[in-house]
Write a protein that holds these residues in place. Structure first.
Motif, PDB file in Angstrom:
ATOM      1  N   GLU A  57     -33.725 -27.672  61.533  1.00  0.00           N
ATOM      2  CA  GLU A  57     -33.493 -26.347  60.942  1.00  0.00           C
ATOM      3  C   GLU A  57     -32.089 -26.197  60.364  1.00  0.00           C
ATOM      4  OE1 GLU A  57     -35.537 -23.866  60.558  1.00  0.00           O
ATOM      5  OE2 GLU A  57     -37.273 -24.379  61.803  1.00  0.00           O
ATOM      6  N   ASP A  58     -31.158 -27.058  60.830  1.00  0.00           N
ATOM      7  CA  ASP A  58     -29.775 -26.897  60.393  1.00  0.00           C
ATOM      8  C   ASP A  58     -29.105 -28.263  60.384  1.00  0.00           C
ATOM      9  OD1 ASP A  58     -27.096 -26.303  60.009  1.00  0.00           O
ATOM     10  OD2 ASP A  58     -27.094 -24.581  61.376  1.00  0.00           O
ATOM     11  N   ARG A  59     -28.679 -28.688  59.208  1.00  0.00           N
ATOM     12  CA  ARG A  59     -28.064 -30.005  59.070  1.00  0.00           C
ATOM     13  C   ARG A  59     -26.758 -30.147  59.865  1.00  0.00           C
ATOM     14  NH1 ARG A  59     -29.657 -33.082  54.337  1.00  0.00           N
ATOM     15  NH2 ARG A  59     -31.379 -32.051  53.247  1.00  0.00           N
ATOM     16  N   SER A  60     -26.185 -29.042  60.281  1.00  0.00           N
ATOM     17  CA  SER A  60     -24.951 -29.122  61.069  1.00  0.00           C
ATOM     18  C   SER A  60     -25.209 -29.384  62.544  1.00  0.00           C
ATOM     19  CB  SER A  60     -24.141 -27.826  60.908  1.00  0.00           C
ATOM     20  OG  SER A  60     -24.823 -26.725  61.497  1.00  0.00           O
ATOM     21  N   ASN A  61     -26.463 -29.370  62.958  1.00  0.00           N
ATOM     22  CA  ASN A  61     -26.803 -29.674  64.345  1.00  0.00           C
ATOM     23  C   ASN A  61     -26.585 -31.156  64.650  1.00  0.00           C
ATOM     24  OD1 ASN A  61     -27.583 -27.157  65.371  1.00  0.00           O
ATOM     25  ND2 ASN A  61     -29.672 -27.359  64.574  1.00  0.00           N
ATOM     26  N   PRO A  62     -26.415 -31.509  65.923  1.00  0.00           N
ATOM     27  CA  PRO A  62     -26.331 -32.931  66.271  1.00  0.00           C
ATOM     28  C   PRO A  62     -27.595 -33.680  65.851  1.00  0.00           C
ATOM     29  CG  PRO A  62     -25.719 -31.548  68.140  1.00  0.00           C
ATOM     30  CD  PRO A  62     -26.287 -30.633  67.099  1.00  0.00           C
ATOM     31  N   VAL A  63     -27.415 -34.925  65.453  1.00  0.00           N
ATOM     32  CA  VAL A  63     -28.542 -35.769  65.036  1.00  0.00           C
ATOM     33  C   VAL A  63     -29.032 -36.562  66.243  1.00  0.00           C
ATOM     34  CG1 VAL A  63     -29.285 -37.653  63.538  1.00  0.00           C
ATOM     35  CG2 VAL A  63     -27.647 -35.941  62.699  1.00  0.00           C
ATOM     36  N   LEU A  64     -30.330 -36.518  66.443  1.00  0.00           N
ATOM     37  CA  LEU A  64     -30.949 -37.191  67.582  1.00  0.00           C
ATOM     38  C   LEU A  64     -31.933 -38.234  67.051  1.00  0.00           C
ATOM     39  CD1 LEU A  64     -32.223 -35.313  70.728  1.00  0.00           C
ATOM     40  CD2 LEU A  64     -33.484 -37.227  69.786  1.00  0.00           C
ATOM     41  N   LEU A  65     -31.644 -39.507  67.306  1.00  0.00           N
ATOM     42  CA  LEU A  65     -32.497 -40.611  66.866  1.00  0.00           C
ATOM     43  C   LEU A  65     -33.380 -41.057  68.020  1.00  0.00           C
ATOM     44  CD1 LEU A  65     -33.425 -42.981  65.033  1.00  0.00           C
ATOM     45  CD2 LEU A  65     -31.368 -44.222  65.786  1.00  0.00           C
ATOM     46  N   GLU A  66     -34.700 -41.001  67.820  1.00  0.00           N
ATOM     47  CA  GLU A  66     -35.650 -41.386  68.856  1.00  0.00           C
ATOM     48  C   GLU A  66     -36.035 -42.861  68.752  1.00  0.00           C
ATOM     49  OE1 GLU A  66     -38.301 -37.497  70.088  1.00  0.00           O
ATOM     50  OE2 GLU A  66     -39.155 -38.965  68.735  1.00  0.00           O
ATOM     51  N   LEU A  67     -36.194 -43.487  69.900  1.00  0.00           N
ATOM     52  CA  LEU A  67     -36.815 -44.808  69.999  1.00  0.00           C
ATOM     53  C   LEU A  67     -38.104 -44.626  70.783  1.00  0.00           C
ATOM     54  CD1 LEU A  67     -33.795 -47.138  70.926  1.00  0.00           C
ATOM     55  CD2 LEU A  67     -34.656 -46.542  68.663  1.00  0.00           C
ATOM     56  N   HIS A  68     -39.226 -44.784  70.107  1.00  0.00           N
ATOM     57  CA  HIS A  68     -40.508 -44.459  70.733  1.00  0.00           C
ATOM     58  C   HIS A  68     -40.973 -45.552  71.693  1.00  0.00           C
ATOM     59  CE1 HIS A  68     -42.799 -47.313  68.277  1.00  0.00           C
ATOM     60  NE2 HIS A  68     -42.243 -46.820  67.178  1.00  0.00           N
ATOM     61  N   GLY A  69     -41.992 -45.196  72.447  1.00  0.00           N
ATOM     62  CA  GLY A  69     -42.541 -46.110  73.449  1.00  0.00           C
ATOM     63  C   GLY A  69     -43.748 -46.865  72.963  1.00  0.00           C
ATOM     64  N   GLY A  70     -44.607 -47.191  73.886  1.00  0.00           N
ATOM     65  CA  GLY A  70     -45.828 -47.932  73.589  1.00  0.00           C
ATOM     66  C   GLY A  70     -45.939 -49.206  74.389  1.00  0.00           C
ATOM     67  N   PRO A  71     -45.556 -50.349  73.803  1.00  0.00           N
ATOM     68  CA  PRO A  71     -45.000 -50.513  72.455  1.00  0.00           C
ATOM     69  C   PRO A  71     -46.019 -50.149  71.361  1.00  0.00           C
ATOM     70  CG  PRO A  71     -45.563 -52.657  73.378  1.00  0.00           C
ATOM     71  CD  PRO A  71     -45.769 -51.669  74.479  1.00  0.00           C
ATOM     72  N   GLY A  72     -45.488 -49.816  70.218  1.00  0.00           N
ATOM     73  CA  GLY A  72     -46.333 -49.525  69.070  1.00  0.00           C
ATOM     74  C   GLY A  72     -46.838 -48.103  69.000  1.00  0.00           C
ATOM     75  N   ALA A  73     -46.263 -47.163  69.801  1.00  0.00           N
ATOM     76  CA  ALA A  73     -46.773 -45.791  69.842  1.00  0.00           C
ATOM     77  C   ALA A  73     -45.765 -44.835  69.216  1.00  0.00           C
ATOM     78  CB  ALA A  73     -47.084 -45.386  71.279  1.00  0.00           C
ATOM     79  N   SER A  74     -45.881 -44.606  67.936  1.00  0.00           N
ATOM     80  CA  SER A  74     -44.983 -43.698  67.223  1.00  0.00           C
ATOM     81  C   SER A  74     -44.991 -42.309  67.853  1.00  0.00           C
ATOM     82  CB  SER A  74     -45.428 -43.602  65.758  1.00  0.00           C
ATOM     83  OG  SER A  74     -44.846 -42.485  65.130  1.00  0.00           O
TER      84      SER A  74
END
Length: 341
Positions: A45-62
């Protein structure tokens, strides 16, 4: 009738996902990572917010199927979701023959490239690294090695691979099967033995499915959270869902690769804040090993919390509680707002 209901539900969810804030962001595209076009989405909602990069599980489960469940997160963070090679739209675009090398080292290298792409694209020096389940194996390594890229590490459904010395989850599964009189499953799991590094991809998958289906809370979560998220995802057609499941099967080969790791040998010293938020009743990645690791690691700041009424997939079963942890504990640390001293 079922498909009609699905269509109506997907339409309503799609409407709820619209980002109209003037400083918001909603982008998704293929980005060249590790010589392969890989799918990355950015929402907030706001580009000034902290950026959170996810690493998904699974393996292979987006994690993209959970976007409606985590919609509220986007008011406080810019959420970056990446379909790793072997997963989701990245798998769908290239098929099983076009994924290239599928190893932990390759995923680690890809993750670094994705991190640098996101930092450049969004103009931020660091991002919060949020890893769940299988993604926590790569997540811990990245956090340990690259504090210059990450402002904090948040692990949930945290795997702590200890070189095969901890067999508690396996032992608990056998006890559960024995108590339920599941003789056939008990016989197969007993024959596999506790050494996960010796398991084949098929055996690794068998173990995960048996844990999931024999624990009532985990099984309920699979049905009400994971399967429903798959079926009603407004971001996925039926063809997309087929590819999603095929990617998970394809990526099972990664499972046994992690079992020879030893997180304690790799190091318990971290030079960034570390947060571990575990489902209180998780039987797949139990909270006890994560708590022991937390107690032994050193970091500028560390924190541990249990999420009640949650097994595996804790962040997505209780997205409201998880958001409270993110906003109350993580966000002040990475923004410096509301932190004393």
């Amino acid at each position: 009738m079922l498909l009609t209901y699905r269509a109506l539900k997907r339409r309503a969810l799609a409407k709820s996902l619209r980002i109209t804030a003037p400083n918001g962001v909603d982008e998704s595209s293929y980005v060249r990572i590790g010589g392969l076009d890989q799918w990355i989405s950015v929402r907030g909602e706001d580009r000034s917010n902290p950026v959170l990069l996810e690493l998904h599980g699974g393996p292979g489960a987006s994690n993209s199927i959970f976007t409606p469940r985590t919609r509220a997160w986007e008011r406080h963070f810019t959420i970056v979701r990446w379909d790793m090679r072997g997963a989701g739209r990245t798998f769908a675009a290239h098929g099983p023959a076009g994924q290239g090398e599928l190893t932990l080292d390759r995923l680690y290298a890809d993750a670094l490239e994705v991190t640098d792409h996101v930092r450049a694209r969004l103009g931020v020096p660091k991002v919060v690294l949020l890893a769940n389940s299988f993604g926590t194996v790569t997540g811990l390594r990245l956090a340990r090695d690259h504090p210059e890229r990450y402002s904090a590490y948040v692990g949930t459904d945290q795997n702590i691979i200890a070189g095969g010395t901890d067999t508690s989850a396996y032992d608990d599964l056998l006890a559960r099967l024995r108590g339920a009189g599941k003789r056939r499953q008990l016989s197969r799991l007993t024959a596999m033995g506790p050494d996960r590094a010796a398991w084949s991809p098929e055996e690794w998958s068998c173990y995960a499915k048996t844990v999931t289906t024999t624990d009532p809370l985990t099984y309920d979560t699979m049905k009400t959270v994971v399967v429903r998220s798959l079926w009603f995802s407004p971001l996925h057609t039926l063809r997309d869902l087929r590819a999603y499941l095929q990617g998970m099967t394809f990526s099972e080969q990664l499972g046994p690769q992690v079992m020879s790791l030893d997180e304690y040998a790799e190091g318990t010293a971290f030079h960034l804040p570390v947060f571990l938020f575990q489902g209180a009743e998780d039987v797949l990645t139990p909270p006890e090993p994560a708590r022991r690791f937390h107690d032994q690691l050193t970091a500028p700041l560390k924190d541990f919390a249990l999420i009640p009424d949650a097994s595996h997939f804790a962040a997505f079963r209780r997205p409201d509680v998880f958001l409270e942890l993110l906003v109350g504990r993580v966000r002040p640390v990475v923004t410096g707002v509301g932190v004393e001293g």
